[in-house]
Each structure stands twice: as structure tokens, then as C-alpha cells.
Design a protein around this motif. Structure first.
Motif, mmCIF file in Angstrom:
data_model
loop_
_atom_site.group_PDB
_atom_site.id
_atom_site.type_symbol
_atom_site.label_atom_id
_atom_site.label_comp_id
_atom_site.label_asym_id
_atom_site.label_seq_id
_atom_site.Cartn_x
_atom_site.Cartn_y
_atom_site.Cartn_z
ATOM 1 N N ARG A 187 56.975 -58.819 -45.334
ATOM 2 C CA ARG A 187 57.626 -60.093 -45.999
ATOM 3 C C ARG A 187 57.152 -60.168 -47.476
ATOM 4 O O ARG A 187 56.184 -59.756 -47.791
ATOM 5 C CB ARG A 187 57.270 -61.266 -45.341
ATOM 6 C CG ARG A 187 55.903 -61.495 -44.844
ATOM 7 C CD ARG A 187 55.560 -62.861 -44.327
ATOM 8 N NE ARG A 187 54.678 -63.486 -45.240
ATOM 9 C CZ ARG A 187 55.018 -64.786 -45.902
ATOM 10 N NH1 ARG A 187 55.890 -65.304 -45.651
ATOM 11 N NH2 ARG A 187 53.753 -65.124 -46.422
ATOM 12 N N GLU A 188 57.957 -60.792 -48.375
ATOM 13 C CA GLU A 188 57.761 -60.815 -49.774
ATOM 14 C C GLU A 188 56.773 -62.103 -50.038
ATOM 15 O O GLU A 188 57.125 -62.955 -49.448
ATOM 16 C CB GLU A 188 59.058 -60.909 -50.525
ATOM 17 C CG GLU A 188 60.251 -60.117 -49.894
ATOM 18 C CD GLU A 188 61.237 -59.670 -50.859
ATOM 19 O OE1 GLU A 188 61.394 -60.320 -51.728
ATOM 20 O OE2 GLU A 188 61.524 -58.571 -50.767
ATOM 21 N N THR A 189 55.651 -61.611 -50.940
ATOM 22 C CA THR A 189 54.793 -62.820 -51.327
ATOM 23 C C THR A 189 55.690 -63.620 -52.262
ATOM 24 O O THR A 189 56.331 -63.145 -53.113
ATOM 25 C CB THR A 189 53.612 -62.147 -51.762
ATOM 26 O OG1 THR A 189 54.009 -61.017 -52.706
ATOM 27 C CG2 THR A 189 52.586 -62.008 -51.137
ATOM 28 N N ARG A 190 55.167 -64.891 -52.134
ATOM 29 C CA ARG A 190 56.157 -65.958 -53.039
ATOM 30 C C ARG A 190 54.773 -66.662 -53.728
ATOM 31 O O ARG A 190 54.345 -67.649 -53.044
ATOM 32 C CB ARG A 190 57.098 -66.670 -52.676
ATOM 33 C CG ARG A 190 58.131 -65.944 -52.411
ATOM 34 C CD ARG A 190 59.469 -66.874 -52.128
ATOM 35 N NE ARG A 190 60.636 -65.789 -51.941
ATOM 36 C CZ ARG A 190 61.411 -65.773 -52.909
ATOM 37 N NH1 ARG A 190 61.339 -66.179 -54.139
ATOM 38 N NH2 ARG A 190 62.583 -64.905 -52.828
ATOM 39 N N GLU A 191 54.274 -66.144 -54.895
ATOM 40 C CA GLU A 191 53.132 -67.288 -55.355
ATOM 41 C C GLU A 191 53.621 -67.632 -56.693
ATOM 42 O O GLU A 191 53.227 -67.262 -57.907
ATOM 43 C CB GLU A 191 51.924 -66.143 -55.687
ATOM 44 C CG GLU A 191 51.400 -65.608 -54.470
ATOM 45 C CD GLU A 191 50.593 -66.452 -53.675
ATOM 46 O OE1 GLU A 191 50.219 -67.745 -53.916
ATOM 47 O OE2 GLU A 191 50.027 -66.397 -52.192
#
Lengths: 190, 190
Positions: A90-94
DNA sequence: CTGTCCATGTAAGGCGTTACATGATTGT
DNA sequence: ACAATCATGTAACGCCTTACATGGACAG
């Protein structure tokens, strides 16, 4: 879809109402997966249609009906299947990192304010996790010690929270330090 | 809304088309904030309505018109305001931890398979970040060294990626080890 | 008598993804 | 000849959040 499977997970231990499930989420997995009430009810309806759970309506005179959900055999095998299948990356979203990335337009003071704010909440989280860990692992009297192995896995999720907060703090401190001495050069990597 | 502000961030450097923006995301912030094309176009339309950006239509005979977006003064102050305001705490969502949490119903082998899978991808990510770091910080000939301070902040976001992957690996290794020796007791915390 | 707990849901909207649609130019 | 790049978008669906709606039981 993770929510669905978390619900199956809880129902695999015990049949519960939507309300009970909400409490179960809040009590045990909120630190890595929160679910809100309306979402739970909606998902349960959907899962009923899909045959993953069954609902039993408990009529209570003078009060709202209560609906107790139980996992079906289909649900059980779906759960086991999901639990043993590695998830796609999954792609990190920060969003916080967006602020840092475009930090070039901010002053050092503005940036340090952001970093300190983040640091404060990371410290608080770390302490909170620590406290929960201590509390749940403390030897208790007169409580049925649930399966030690299952308990171990719930502790692991807490340890994850601690470890990632520690990493966050380490990173924040390193960033703060370098900004304070105005050393904007890359780190030497091993 | 972070996407909006990331777009403003890019446009604060230079006016760009939707297509250019997509490339900018993919090249620089994808590791912590990915955006897909249709989302970018939709958001740009919205931002135009809100007066955060202005669009200039570049007509090109025989080809599709190109729309170049520029940040407005409203956009600039909105960006600065967002960049300097600490974000509300966000809830982590780690579907992987759901698998671990309900791991009690799985065999050690099944769990180790999951953990090793995760470990493999964490290692790969770490190496990839490392390589990008090395490549971007290597001294180059004949390249205008962009502002060292701005560059530093983009490196910081990479360092974050490395640090959090290291923490993940550390946690995974500790979990794997304990499962292998079947030691399901809590860790002693300092 | 006010608020919290128990217990259920609906409605609307935001954010994000996937798939679809179009069509010229440039590189292999 | 075929694929990739340039460049724009629409449509539909899924997940999640926030706010709204209802109403009895029980504690302070």
C-alpha cells in the motif's frame, strides 16, 4: 477490504451486534484501524447480503430490536483466506511530509514549530502505547488468561505502534537538530 | 485537503499543466503522496473555481489545447497558511496489522509466511530509498545546484521513508524470531 | 432533569481508484 | 508498424466521514 475482514475476525470469536462491534474496534484495534459506527452498520448489511454473516433479530419489548450477527461457514473460509494472503503493497500517505517537502518557502522558525508539534504528539502516543502495554501485560488475579498466543499477536500490534513512533521521533530529532545548527547538507549513509 | 496543497506547492515554483503536475508528483513525492491523473484534473478544475489557481489556455494548431495553471495570490496565501498550520493527528490504517491481530487462528507457518513477505518488501523499499538518496546527493558536474535548503527538505522526506522502513524491519525481525522459538510472552519494556 | 449509555440506522459529501475515450507526435 | 509520450478529460464506483434522526433506561 479490511473492515469487512476485521469484522469477520471479531465475529469468529463471538456473535455480536453492530454496537458491540463498534466497542470491540474502539477497545482493541483503534490504534491501527478505526471504524465508525455508520460504516459498521452499512458493512454488516452488505456482508449479510454476501452470506458472510447471518443476523438474528432479538426482539425486546418496549425497546429497539437488537440484531446479533454471527459468522457463517462462508465467512469463516473467507476470513481464513484473507488472513493468509499477503496484501498488495500500500502507498503511504503522509500529509505531514508534504509540509516538509515544500518547507523551502518557510522560515526555520515556522518549520521548527511544525516539527516540535509533531514531536510532541509522537511522544504522547509512545507513552500511551507504553502504558497500555504495561497495563495489559501486568499479571492479574482471577482473570482467565486468554490464549497466550492470541494475546501475543495483539501485543505485537502495539509493539508496532511503539516502534514506528520511536522511528518518527528519531527522524524528527535529527531534522530539528540539523535545522537548528543550519546544517542543510545531506547525511552520509553507510 | 493535502492534494490541493501539494499542487499549490508545485505551482508556487512554476506554472504547469495537469500533465506536468502528474509528472512532478511521480518524480518527487510519490513515495509519500501519490496522485493519479484524473484526480489531478478534477482538483485543478475545482481549484480554478475557488480562485486558488488561474488557467491559461494555450492553443496549438493541430493538437489538443494545453492548459497551463498558475498560482494566484489567494493560492499563495492559502498555501503558506496550510504549510504553517500543524495538521490534526491522523489515524493510522494498517491492514497488515489486522492480519497479525487475528493471527491467533493461523498456524505459525502461515504467520511466518506473511511476515517474511512483508519483510521482503520492506527490505526492497529500503534499498530503493537508499539508492535514490545516493543518486540525488552525488555531486554532479554542470548542474545548477538548486537551493541547498530546499533540497535538504526533499531529502528529509526520503530519510523519513528509510527510518520508517528500518523500524518496520526491526519489528518484523523481532516478531519472526519470537514466533520461531515459540516464545509468546510479552516483551519486558524499559 | 440532564446527560450518558444502549442500539439502530439514513443522507450527503469528499477523496481516491479504475476504466474508458480521444488523437497527434516521436522514437525503435 | 508499434509503442510510448504528450495532453486532455468523463463516468462510475468504493470507502470513509460527518451530521442527522430516534428513543428507552439509568445514573447523578
Amino acid at each position: 477490504m479490511s473492515l469487512k475482514h476485521a469484522i469477520l475476525g471479531f465475529l469468529s470469536y463471538k456473535s455480536l451486534s453492530g454496537y458491540d462491534l463498534k466497542k470491540a474496534f474502539d477497545k482493541s484495534v483503534r490504534h491501527f484501524w478505526s471504524a465508525n459506527q455508520s460504516q459498521i452498520y452499512r458493512t454488516l448489511a452488505q456482508m449479510t447480503d454476501e452470506g458472510l454473516v447471518e443476523r438474528e433479530v432479538v426482539e425486546r419489548e418496549e425497546r429497539l430490536d437488537m440484531k446479533i450477527y454471527s459468522i457463517t461457514n462462508t465467512g469463516r473460509s473467507e476470513l481464513h483466506n484473507w488472513l493468509t494472503t499477503p496484501l498488495p503493497e500500500r502507498e503511504t500517505r503522509e500529509p505531514f511530509l508534504i509540509q516538509i517537502f515544500f518547507g523551502g518557502t518557510l522560515s526555520d522558525e515556522e518549520l521548527l514549530k511544525l516539527l516540535h508539534h509533531e514531536s510532541k504528539s509522537a511522544k504522547e502516543n509512545l507513552l500511551a502505547y507504553h502504558a497500555i502495554y504495561q497495563a495489559t501485560t501486568a499479571p492479574r488475579v482471577g482473570e482467565s488468561s486468554t490464549d497466550a498466543r492470541s494475546f501475543f499477536f495483539s501485543l505485537l500490534t502495539l509493539e508496532y505502534g511503539m516502534e514506528s513512533n520511536r522511528a518518527l521521533l528519531k527522524w524528527l530529532n535529527s531534522a530539528i537538530e540539523r535545522i537548528e545548527v543550519k546544517n542543510y547538507s545531506p547525511k552520509a549513509l553507510k
